[in-house]
Motif scaffolding. Structure first.
Motif, mmCIF file in Angstrom:
data_model
loop_
_atom_site.group_PDB
_atom_site.id
_atom_site.type_symbol
_atom_site.label_atom_id
_atom_site.label_comp_id
_atom_site.label_asym_id
_atom_site.label_seq_id
_atom_site.Cartn_x
_atom_site.Cartn_y
_atom_site.Cartn_z
ATOM 1 N N MET A 115 0.766 -1.203 0.009
ATOM 2 C CA MET A 115 0.107 0.135 0.124
ATOM 3 C C MET A 115 0.909 1.274 -0.085
ATOM 4 O O MET A 115 0.677 2.207 -0.897
ATOM 5 N N TYR A 116 2.031 1.206 0.868
ATOM 6 C CA TYR A 116 2.883 2.327 0.666
ATOM 7 C C TYR A 116 3.420 2.631 -0.531
ATOM 8 O O TYR A 116 3.286 3.819 -1.262
ATOM 9 N N ASN A 117 3.728 1.717 -1.297
ATOM 10 C CA ASN A 117 4.386 1.771 -2.576
ATOM 11 C C ASN A 117 3.200 2.309 -3.804
ATOM 12 O O ASN A 117 3.548 2.873 -4.341
ATOM 13 N N HIS A 118 2.045 1.799 -3.329
ATOM 14 C CA HIS A 118 0.906 2.034 -4.509
ATOM 15 C C HIS A 118 0.556 3.307 -4.196
ATOM 16 O O HIS A 118 0.655 4.177 -5.205
ATOM 17 N N PHE A 119 0.521 4.054 -3.232
ATOM 18 C CA PHE A 119 0.304 5.408 -2.818
ATOM 19 C C PHE A 119 1.385 6.347 -3.360
ATOM 20 O O PHE A 119 1.165 7.327 -3.802
ATOM 21 N N LYS A 120 2.560 5.884 -3.020
ATOM 22 C CA LYS A 120 3.822 6.509 -3.489
ATOM 23 C C LYS A 120 3.800 6.882 -5.195
ATOM 24 O O LYS A 120 3.911 7.858 -5.851
ATOM 25 N N GLU A 121 3.332 5.747 -5.786
ATOM 26 C CA GLU A 121 3.347 5.785 -7.386
ATOM 27 C C GLU A 121 2.180 6.833 -7.576
ATOM 28 O O GLU A 121 2.276 7.692 -8.580
ATOM 29 N N VAL A 122 0.861 6.711 -7.124
ATOM 30 C CA VAL A 122 -0.012 7.684 -7.319
ATOM 31 C C VAL A 122 0.270 9.127 -6.967
ATOM 32 O O VAL A 122 -0.251 9.956 -7.806
ATOM 33 N N ALA A 123 0.808 9.349 -6.001
ATOM 34 C CA ALA A 123 1.362 10.709 -5.685
ATOM 35 C C ALA A 123 2.357 11.262 -6.446
ATOM 36 O O ALA A 123 2.414 12.508 -6.657
ATOM 37 N N SER A 124 2.922 10.431 -7.330
ATOM 38 C CA SER A 124 4.080 10.860 -8.389
ATOM 39 C C SER A 124 3.583 11.516 -9.401
ATOM 40 O O SER A 124 4.105 12.394 -10.229
ATOM 41 N N VAL A 125 2.227 11.570 -9.549
ATOM 42 C CA VAL A 125 1.656 12.413 -10.846
ATOM 43 C C VAL A 125 1.316 13.809 -10.460
ATOM 44 O O VAL A 125 1.684 14.551 -11.724
ATOM 45 N N GLY A 126 1.413 13.956 -9.270
ATOM 46 C CA GLY A 126 1.580 15.534 -9.002
ATOM 47 C C GLY A 126 0.400 16.320 -8.326
ATOM 48 O O GLY A 126 0.187 17.473 -8.248
ATOM 49 N N LEU A 127 -0.770 15.535 -8.168
ATOM 50 C CA LEU A 127 -2.102 15.801 -7.869
ATOM 51 C C LEU A 127 -1.917 15.518 -6.173
ATOM 52 O O LEU A 127 -1.858 14.424 -5.791
ATOM 53 N N PRO A 128 -2.359 16.577 -5.489
ATOM 54 C CA PRO A 128 -2.569 16.449 -3.870
ATOM 55 C C PRO A 128 -3.456 15.272 -3.686
ATOM 56 O O PRO A 128 -4.538 15.031 -4.269
ATOM 57 N N ILE A 129 -2.850 14.308 -2.948
ATOM 58 C CA ILE A 129 -3.729 12.992 -2.782
ATOM 59 C C ILE A 129 -4.108 12.730 -1.456
ATOM 60 O O ILE A 129 -3.473 12.841 -0.395
ATOM 61 N N ILE A 130 -5.538 12.621 -0.997
ATOM 62 C CA ILE A 130 -5.988 12.307 0.330
ATOM 63 C C ILE A 130 -6.115 10.590 0.169
ATOM 64 O O ILE A 130 -6.894 9.907 -0.645
ATOM 65 N N VAL A 131 -5.550 9.708 0.925
ATOM 66 C CA VAL A 131 -5.614 8.576 1.248
ATOM 67 C C VAL A 131 -6.844 8.196 1.895
ATOM 68 O O VAL A 131 -7.268 8.764 2.910
ATOM 69 N N TYR A 132 -7.630 7.219 1.214
ATOM 70 C CA TYR A 132 -9.053 6.627 1.856
ATOM 71 C C TYR A 132 -8.831 5.446 2.422
ATOM 72 O O TYR A 132 -8.645 4.440 1.698
ATOM 73 N N ASN A 133 -8.965 5.372 3.733
ATOM 74 C CA ASN A 133 -8.995 4.030 4.458
ATOM 75 C C ASN A 133 -10.457 3.548 4.822
ATOM 76 O O ASN A 133 -11.248 4.041 5.591
ATOM 77 N N VAL A 134 -11.035 2.346 4.180
ATOM 78 C CA VAL A 134 -12.473 2.030 4.458
ATOM 79 C C VAL A 134 -12.431 0.237 4.458
ATOM 80 O O VAL A 134 -12.828 -0.108 3.374
ATOM 81 N N PRO A 135 -11.900 -0.175 5.299
ATOM 82 C CA PRO A 135 -11.553 -1.767 5.334
ATOM 83 C C PRO A 135 -13.040 -2.558 5.204
ATOM 84 O O PRO A 135 -12.888 -3.550 4.583
#
Length: 293
Positions: A115-135
């Motif tokens: 999950m850490y590496n997933h969101f790191k890749e998403v953030a690399s686009v340059g759009l500010p990202i809010i992580v959504y946790n909904v197990p």
């Protein structure tokens, strides 16, 4: 800064499932008039998982254009494929959204490292990202330690916490009190306590129905006006309950139809609200005076 009541806006559809673009624009106007603080476009409540890529882009772009920078726009950009989540984030950025909301990858149950590496890749686009946790929807729970690590990555700017574990959410708030990191509740029923403890706002389903009241609840909670916050919250609790009688956004679309804001339309595999729940939801809408009959 993104704060207050952020509506997870429903996507109006006709009975055949085609998106009703005119009603979408009217819904946006409804929220601007009623003081919604920001709009989440093409999120779970907006049925983003049943949209084509073209529809996804057009929904975000339509809302961005209608809002015209009056309030912030967050775009749903989550996927269980990292490559797809990155592409959705690029699309949302192109459509003009100021933020992306990216859910933890569902079904494939990644590790905390994944999950850490997933969101790191998403953030690399340059759009500010809010992580959504909904197990309860995704089958995976991102822990506070991983969120802390993610907060150090450029363009990861906040968390929408929907685990249902208020104690853990309050632990997060305590960790970030003096930091520039958005702490957003994803649960209407506990949002008041979340914000009173130091959270910045709520990404709300109920604000589809009562935008002004949710806006006022957030203001009272952020200012520490306990009596007023609890008074508003108590009044809204039956609505929070009623909107969870069946899977979101089934009840909220039924309620919006009763309010005359959308037509009767939802996409499979979701179906229209079961008749056995009509009376409960109708009674709640009447008690809040959003409909008269």
């Amino acid at each position: 800064m993104i704060k207050g009541s952020i509506v997870a806006i429903a996507t109006p559809m006709k009975q055949n499932g085609v998106i009703d673009w005119g009603s979408l624009i009217n819904l946006v106007k409804f929220h601007l008039i009623n003081k919604t603080d920001a709009i989440l476009a093409a999120g779970t409540t907006g049925e983003n998982t049943t949209m084509t890529l073209e529809e996804h882009f057009r929904v975000i772009h339509t809302i961005v254009k209608e809002v015209n920078k009056k309030i912030p726009i967050v775009a749903g950009v989550g996927a269980n494929s990292t490559k797809e989540a990155v592409n959705l984030t690029k699309m949302a950025k192109e459509a003009g959204a100021e933020y992306g909301l990216s859910v933890t990858p569902y079904y494939n149950k990644p590790t905390q490292k994944g999950m850490y590496n997933h969101f790191k890749e998403v953030a690399s686009v340059g759009l500010p990202i809010i992580v959504y946790n909904v197990p309860k929807r995704t089958g995976v729970d991102i822990n506070n330690e991983t969120i802390l690590k993610l907060s150090k990555i450029e363009n990861i700017v906040g968390i929408k916490e929907s685990s249902g574990n208020l104690a853990r959410a309050l632990e997060l708030i305590d960790q970030y009190k003096d930091k520039e990191f958005y702490l957003l509740s994803g649960d209407d029923s506990t949002a008041c306590e979340f914000i009173l403890a130091g959270g910045h706002g709520v990404i709300s389903v109920s604000s589809n129905i009562v935008p002004k009241q949710m806006h006022e609840l957030c203001i009272a909670s952020r200012k520490g006006k306990l009596e007023l916050a609890y008074k508003i919250n108590k009044k809204l609790m039956p609505l929070h309950y009623a909107l969870s009688l069946e899977s979101n956004p089934i009840p909220v679309k039924w309620a919006l139809k009763k309010m005359g804001l959308v037509k009767k339309g939802i996409r499979l595999p979701l179906t229209w609200l079961s008749k056995k729940y009509h009376k409960t939801l109708l009674k709640t809408l009447k008690s809040l005076e959003v409909i008269k009959s």
